[in-house]
Scaffold this motif. Structure first.
Motif, PDB file in Angstrom:
ATOM      1  N   ARG A   1      -9.193  -4.022   0.353  1.00 53.94           N
ATOM      2  CA  ARG A   1      -8.359  -5.215   0.512  1.00 53.94           C
ATOM      3  C   ARG A   1      -9.009  -6.216   1.475  1.00 53.94           C
ATOM      4  O   ARG A   1      -9.049  -7.422   1.209  1.00 53.94           O
ATOM      5  CB  ARG A   1      -6.973  -4.811   1.031  1.00 53.94           C
ATOM      6  CG  ARG A   1      -6.044  -4.176  -0.024  1.00 53.94           C
ATOM      7  CD  ARG A   1      -4.703  -3.838   0.598  1.00 53.94           C
ATOM      8  NE  ARG A   1      -3.748  -3.279  -0.341  1.00 53.94           N
ATOM      9  CZ  ARG A   1      -2.856  -3.988  -1.047  1.00 53.94           C
ATOM     10  NH1 ARG A   1      -2.828  -5.306  -0.914  1.00 53.94           N
ATOM     11  NH2 ARG A   1      -2.016  -3.392  -1.854  1.00 53.94           N
TER      12      ARG A   1
ATOM     13  N   PHE B   1      -6.342  -1.438  -5.832  1.00 50.99           N
ATOM     14  CA  PHE B   1      -7.336  -1.478  -4.767  1.00 50.99           C
ATOM     15  C   PHE B   1      -7.960  -0.096  -4.543  1.00 50.99           C
ATOM     16  O   PHE B   1      -9.100   0.007  -4.093  1.00 50.99           O
ATOM     17  CB  PHE B   1      -6.699  -1.999  -3.485  1.00 50.99           C
ATOM     18  CG  PHE B   1      -6.122  -3.381  -3.629  1.00 50.99           C
ATOM     19  CD1 PHE B   1      -6.943  -4.496  -3.585  1.00 50.99           C
ATOM     20  CD2 PHE B   1      -4.762  -3.561  -3.839  1.00 50.99           C
ATOM     21  CE1 PHE B   1      -6.418  -5.772  -3.731  1.00 50.99           C
ATOM     22  CE2 PHE B   1      -4.236  -4.830  -3.986  1.00 50.99           C
ATOM     23  CZ  PHE B   1      -5.056  -5.946  -3.937  1.00 50.99           C
TER      24      PHE B   1
ATOM     25  N   ILE C   1      -2.590  -9.840  -0.609  1.00 50.38           N
ATOM     26  CA  ILE C   1      -3.650  -8.827  -0.594  1.00 50.38           C
ATOM     27  C   ILE C   1      -3.736  -8.149   0.773  1.00 50.38           C
ATOM     28  O   ILE C   1      -4.050  -6.960   0.866  1.00 50.38           O
ATOM     29  CB  ILE C   1      -4.998  -9.480  -0.959  1.00 50.38           C
ATOM     30  CG1 ILE C   1      -4.922 -10.118  -2.350  1.00 50.38           C
ATOM     31  CG2 ILE C   1      -6.125  -8.442  -0.935  1.00 50.38           C
ATOM     32  CD1 ILE C   1      -6.140 -10.929  -2.717  1.00 50.38           C
TER      33      ILE C   1
ATOM     34  N   ASP D   1      -6.996 -11.553  -9.002  1.00 47.14           N
ATOM     35  CA  ASP D   1      -7.758 -10.722  -8.067  1.00 47.14           C
ATOM     36  C   ASP D   1      -9.041 -10.163  -8.663  1.00 47.14           C
ATOM     37  O   ASP D   1      -9.883  -9.611  -7.936  1.00 47.14           O
ATOM     38  CB  ASP D   1      -6.885  -9.560  -7.579  1.00 47.14           C
ATOM     39  CG  ASP D   1      -5.735 -10.035  -6.715  1.00 47.14           C
ATOM     40  OD1 ASP D   1      -5.795 -11.176  -6.236  1.00 47.14           O
ATOM     41  OD2 ASP D   1      -4.776  -9.262  -6.527  1.00 47.14           O
TER      42      ASP D   1
ATOM     43  N   ASN E   1      -0.814   0.684  -4.341  1.00 53.46           N
ATOM     44  CA  ASN E   1      -2.152   0.223  -3.983  1.00 53.46           C
ATOM     45  C   ASN E   1      -3.196   0.674  -4.998  1.00 53.46           C
ATOM     46  O   ASN E   1      -4.391   0.625  -4.714  1.00 53.46           O
ATOM     47  CB  ASN E   1      -2.542   0.763  -2.603  1.00 53.46           C
ATOM     48  CG  ASN E   1      -1.584   0.337  -1.516  1.00 53.46           C
ATOM     49  OD1 ASN E   1      -1.458  -0.837  -1.215  1.00 53.46           O
ATOM     50  ND2 ASN E   1      -0.885   1.310  -0.927  1.00 53.46           N
TER      51      ASN E   1
ATOM     52  N   HIS F   1       2.886  -6.805  -3.023  1.00 54.17           N
ATOM     53  CA  HIS F   1       1.526  -6.543  -2.553  1.00 54.17           C
ATOM     54  C   HIS F   1       0.670  -5.880  -3.628  1.00 54.17           C
ATOM     55  O   HIS F   1      -0.379  -5.315  -3.315  1.00 54.17           O
ATOM     56  CB  HIS F   1       1.554  -5.658  -1.304  1.00 54.17           C
ATOM     57  CG  HIS F   1       2.076  -6.350  -0.080  1.00 54.17           C
ATOM     58  ND1 HIS F   1       1.396  -7.356   0.557  1.00 54.17           N
ATOM     59  CD2 HIS F   1       3.242  -6.191   0.594  1.00 54.17           C
ATOM     60  CE1 HIS F   1       2.095  -7.777   1.596  1.00 54.17           C
ATOM     61  NE2 HIS F   1       3.236  -7.084   1.643  1.00 54.17           N
TER      62      HIS F   1
END
Length: 684
Positions: A580, A562, A609, A627, A559, A620
């Protein structure tokens, strides 16, 4: 029924004297247990000591002088010190420390201080009731006052007070008035309303205050009213969270859908933000109904920028000023159980202190000519307008430089209306033409540095019904409000600290206004770390390194992309789930814009996402460059990505700019991320 007073006369017996035996008709009371007794006759009481009681103590000798009232008391010098410190509103525990230091032989304790302070108050009141003394104090100090009583009981229900100097301030600076009420200030539990004005030096002054039975009346109905945007934001977040039953949705709604409505500067921006809200929350019609029925339908002109930018408010769009006034006032009150006269005395001291500070700031603006203000085209205003006005103009000049050649298109000229001072494009034209600004180009609010000059409010005539009433009228016809007490349950605190709001109970903490506005709540987790300590320094081009101010190495759990967004914009990398959600909402709300940018399909991208399960796999991950577009658009930032291998080879270096932004934004915010392992870097 009056209580009988008896005189006690001690009769000491010599060695040869014998105690007289009382007759059976005389009142007799035995005491001491050693042959002593009291005799009452027509002349009063006499104490007669028997031979076994003469010269003996019937109690232990004193060990601690502090506990004996005859040996521990305040001397005249100590009493004068207590009086002086009480007038200065020093707390009792601090007064006790000062008395102990200067008069140690008095053996003072806290009860001595409290008792003498109570005695001082009774002496000053001279037997008058609290409401009588309260109103007489206001008359003696030439306050403007107004009162209202219940016609059936003659109990005081409303009273307004205004210091004469505060009215002089109001006549000089009448343009902005902040109004709010607070609680826990008096033993009657009456709301305490404060009217707060603003000086050109950006300081508050208390125009007046009122004790009220309730808060049902509307005041100043013919003036432009603005609502506090800070409290509105908190209420919206709390209500949406409650409606959706999701602790994250409240903040997400406020950041993604409510803020664009609040900050819309054109009617098109406002209508567009409304449509986006309706499309994004079609599954929650209660949210849309709440926002429209509670705020937008009837009150949008009081807080949406498109309308408030047309109001002369000098930057006052929240009630933080009056909240500060509440805090200052309660610092003087110290307790929530004061009576009318004691509250009046403390507020009067607070106003006098406030007046001193305001005069000091005004004189500083007249006498001190700051070097940062002595620049083209502001020289002629330096020393003739307040320092706060000069600082606004200096900041607007910086904004003029940031807008560069687009200043005439993107300025917005908001300051011309909200502050009535030159804006960025005016500064640019003055510099290009080589001319200076003059006082006529600045609102009188900022250039009036002497109280009483350019006063705009006429001096009110004395009202014989309210200004010159005899104190005997109050004593005869007006009664003190009843004290609101509760004898059952948990003992009540005397603290003046306010109770929590609903949204604060939800969060479990008391609210604090942040310094940073906009969509980024809270600062970044890093704080000016040396770039040489960055573990992926090899991945940055040398030309970029001198411009990096800060960095952070986020957790590499899949992740990380993000997490970088959350660390930079949402106050910490742990808010990556919220990041997200925000990106997904941005894509869903603007599907026509992104349908051609996501080459793998828009719905597939939303599924990728949408993830909150912790460590994730490649299905993911953040996808480049797809993005980056919603990130750049939503936060109005330029996302710059550098990928450099261990031997200097380049991989997919790119920069993504926002496709849209509000017309008044100066420039995008910049985030630099390393490609091999996502790490946010703050650049200049």
């Amino acid at each position: 029924m009056s209580r009988r007073r008896s005189a006690f006369i001690s009769e000491a017996l010599g060695e040869d004297d014998e105690p007289s035996t009382p007759s059976s008709q005389d009142p007799i009371e035995d005491f001491g247990g050693d042959g002593g007794y009291k005799v009452s006759d027509d002349e009063g009481w006499q104490i007669v000591l028997g031979p076994d009681a003469y010269g003996k103590h019937n109690h232990e000798l004193i060990v601690y002088e502090e506990g004996n009232r005859q040996m521990s008391k305040l001397s005249p010098g100590a009493k004068q010190l207590v009086r002086d410190l009480t007038d200065a509103k020093v707390k009792p525990q601090n007064i006790l420390a000062a008395v102990r230091n200067q008069f140690p032989d008095d053996h003072p304790n806290r009860r001595h201080i409290y008792n003498f302070r109570d005695r001082l108050r009774l002496e000053d009141a001279d037997g008058r009731a609290a409401v009588t003394y309260f109103l007489e104090l206001s008359i003696e100090s030439q306050y403007t006052h107004w009162s209202l009583v219940d016609p059936d009981t003659n109990v005081l229900t409303h009273v307004f007070m205004a210091h004469p100097t505060s009215l002089a301030f109001l006549r000089t600076y009448p343009w902005v008035i902040d109004i709010d009420s607070t609680y826990k200030t008096n033993k009657y539990k009456m709301p305490f309303l404060e009217l707060v004005g603003v000086t050109p030096c950006n300081m508050n002054f208390l125009i007046g205050y009122a004790f009220m039975k309730d808060e049902s009346a509307e005041i100043f109905p013919d003036t432009a009213h603005l609502l506090c945007t800070w409290h509105i934001n908190k209420d919206v977040e709390h209500r949406v969270k409650k409606i959706t039953n999701n602790k994250d949705q409240g903040k997400i709604f406020r950041l993604t859908r409510w803020n664009p409505i609040l900050n819309a500067t054109t009617l098109d921006d406002y209508n567009r933000a409304i449509r986006q809200m309706e499309e994004s929350y079609v599954a929650f019609p209660a949210v849309i109904s709440y926002v429209k029925d509670t705020w937008l339908n009837n009150h949008k002109e009081k807080f949406v920028k498109f309308w408030t930018n047309g109001v002369l408010h000098f930057g006052n769009v929240t009630n933080c000023r009056v909240e500060i006034a509440h805090s200052t006032l309660k610092g003087w009150l110290e307790t929530s159980t004061g009576s009318l006269d004691s509250v009046w005395a403390k507020v009067n001291k607070a106003i006098e202190d406030q007046v001193t500070q305001i005069k000091q700031s005004l004189e500083r603006s007249r006498r001190s000519h700051g070097r940062i203000y002595d620049v083209m085209p502001l020289q002629h205003l330096n020393g003739r307008t307040s320092h706060h006005c000069m600082l606004l103009l200096v900041n607007e000049k910086k904004r003029m430089r940031e807008l560069s050649h687009e200043v005439n298109v993107r300025c917005g000229c908001v300051y011309k209306t909200t502050h009535q001072i030159p804006c960025a494009c005016d500064i640019r034209r003055a510099i290009d033409s080589g001319t200076y600004f003059y006082l006529d180009q600045v609102h009188p609010f900022y250039r009036t540095l002497v109280i009483g000059e350019d006063g705009c409010v006429p001096t009110p005539l004395d009202d014989p019904d309210h200004q010159s009433q005899d104190s005997r009228f109050f004593e005869s016809f007006m009664h003190e409000p009843p004290r609101n007490t509760t004898t059952r349950g948990k003992p009540q605190s005397n603290s003046t600290r306010r109770n929590r709001s609903a949204w604060e109970y939800t969060r479990g903490t008391r609210g604090r206004r942040g310094r940073n506005g906009g969509r980024g709540d809270g600062g970044r987790s890093g704080g000016g770390r040396d770039i040489s300590d960055f573990p992926y320094l090899y991945g940055l081009p040398d030309i970029i390194k001198p411009f990096v101010e800060d960095w952070n190495n986020v957790m590499g759990d899949g992740n990380c992309g993000f997490r970088c967004v959350a660390d930079f914009f949402l106050g910490g990398q742990d808010n990556w789930i919220q990041a997200r959600y925000l990106i997904v909402n941005e894509v869903k709300a603007n599907r026509p814009e992104y349908i051609h940018l996501y080459h793998g399909g828009l719905d597939q991208a939303i599924d990728r996402i949408t993830w909150n399960g912790g460590h994730c796999g490649a299905n993911h991950y953040m996808d480049l460059p797809d993005d980056l577009y919603p990130i750049a658009n939503f936060w109005n930032c330029a996302v710059m990505v550098y990928g450099v291998g261990p031997r200097g080879e380049l991989y997919s270096c790119m920069t993504v700019l926002p496709l849209r932004a509000p017309s008044t934004d100066d420039r995008p915010r910049i985030e630099i991320c390393h490609y091999t392992h996502w790490s946010p870097l703050c650049s200049t």
